[in-house]
Design an enzyme around this catalytic site. Structure first.
Site, PDB file in Angstrom:
ATOM      1  N   VAL A 279       0.838  -1.202   0.000  1.00 53.77           N
ATOM      2  CA  VAL A 279       0.000   0.000   0.000  1.00 53.77           C
ATOM      3  C   VAL A 279       0.874   1.253   0.000  1.00 53.77           C
ATOM      4  O   VAL A 279       1.003   1.946  -1.014  1.00 53.77           O
ATOM      5  CB  VAL A 279      -0.961   0.010   1.218  1.00 53.77           C
ATOM      6  CG1 VAL A 279      -1.798   1.280   1.235  1.00 53.77           C
ATOM      7  CG2 VAL A 279      -1.866  -1.222   1.197  1.00 53.77           C
ATOM      8  N   CYS A 280       1.498   1.542   1.121  1.00 49.50           N
ATOM      9  CA  CYS A 280       2.203   2.805   1.304  1.00 49.50           C
ATOM     10  C   CYS A 280       3.467   2.931   0.459  1.00 49.50           C
ATOM     11  O   CYS A 280       3.904   4.048   0.166  1.00 49.50           O
ATOM     12  CB  CYS A 280       2.544   2.999   2.781  1.00 49.50           C
ATOM     13  SG  CYS A 280       1.081   3.020   3.830  1.00 49.50           S
TER      14      CYS A 280
END
Length: 200
Positions: A109-110
């Site tokens: 995700v990040c």
């Protein structure tokens, strides 16, 4: 190859870091700290960011916040992909760099979302695999495959340091300190080197 036209993007928050299980906690902390030390040593422009840090994700990890305190911290009110935040995009563009080194929790995700967005915008992107973490090994492998399919280069912190340094003779002690601080076994090698130099 990494050059000194590189910018570092880091998002490792205290709440999210507790979800990292593809590395042991001490190993992961060491890897993230190594990346911080590399950024400081090479004076790499950094853009730090958090998402919803007043919520369960928590603030930026203390070692990063303190170690890279001279650089901008973009506190996203909620956007999951950092590249969806105008202030973050402006901060990236302000560095004037065309290579981006990305580290984040969670990897899929990040680290992955902004990496893919940066590739779309024409940047050369490197994700630091051992300073990004996630729930499980298979989750990490899936994220790595996705990144590679889009042209993102996967590196570890040692590769980042070495590609930027290029030649040991540039600064043996300074470059060696990064290794001895973060790879215990390397300490013996540097001690042997130092003793040999002193005996000359």
């Amino acid at each position: 190859m990494l050059r000194h036209r590189t910018d570092l993007h880091v998002v490792v928050q205290s709440g999210l870091i507790q979800l990292v299980h593809d590395f042991g906690p001490e190993e992961f902390r060491n890897n993230v700290q190594a990346l911080v030390d590399i950024a400081k040593y090479y004076k790499i422009p950094c853009v730090l960011t958090t998402s919803f840090d007043t919520g369960p994700n928590g603030p930026l990890v203390k070692e990063i916040a303190e170690g890279l305190s001279d650089f901008p911290l973009v506190r996203r009110p909620g956007q999951i992909n950092a590249m969806d935040n105008d202030d973050f995009v402006k901060a990236i563009k302000k560095t004037g760099k065309k290579q981006m080194v990305v580290s984040g929790v969670l990897t899929e995700v990040c680290a992955t979302f902004p990496a893919l967005s940066l590739v779309e915008q024409g940047y050369e992107v490197f994700v630091v695999t051992d300073a990004s973490g996630t729930f499980r090994d298979d989750t990490r492998e899936s994220a790595h495959k996705r990144l590679q399919q889009h042209g993102v280069q996967l590196v570890n912190w040692a590769a980042v340091a070495s590609e930027l340094h290029r030649d040991w003779r540039n600064d043996i002690e300074g470059f060696g300190k990064i290794w001895t601080d973060h790879i215990p076994g390397y300490r013996c090698l540097m001690q042997s080197y130092t003793n040999a130099k002193e005996a000359e």
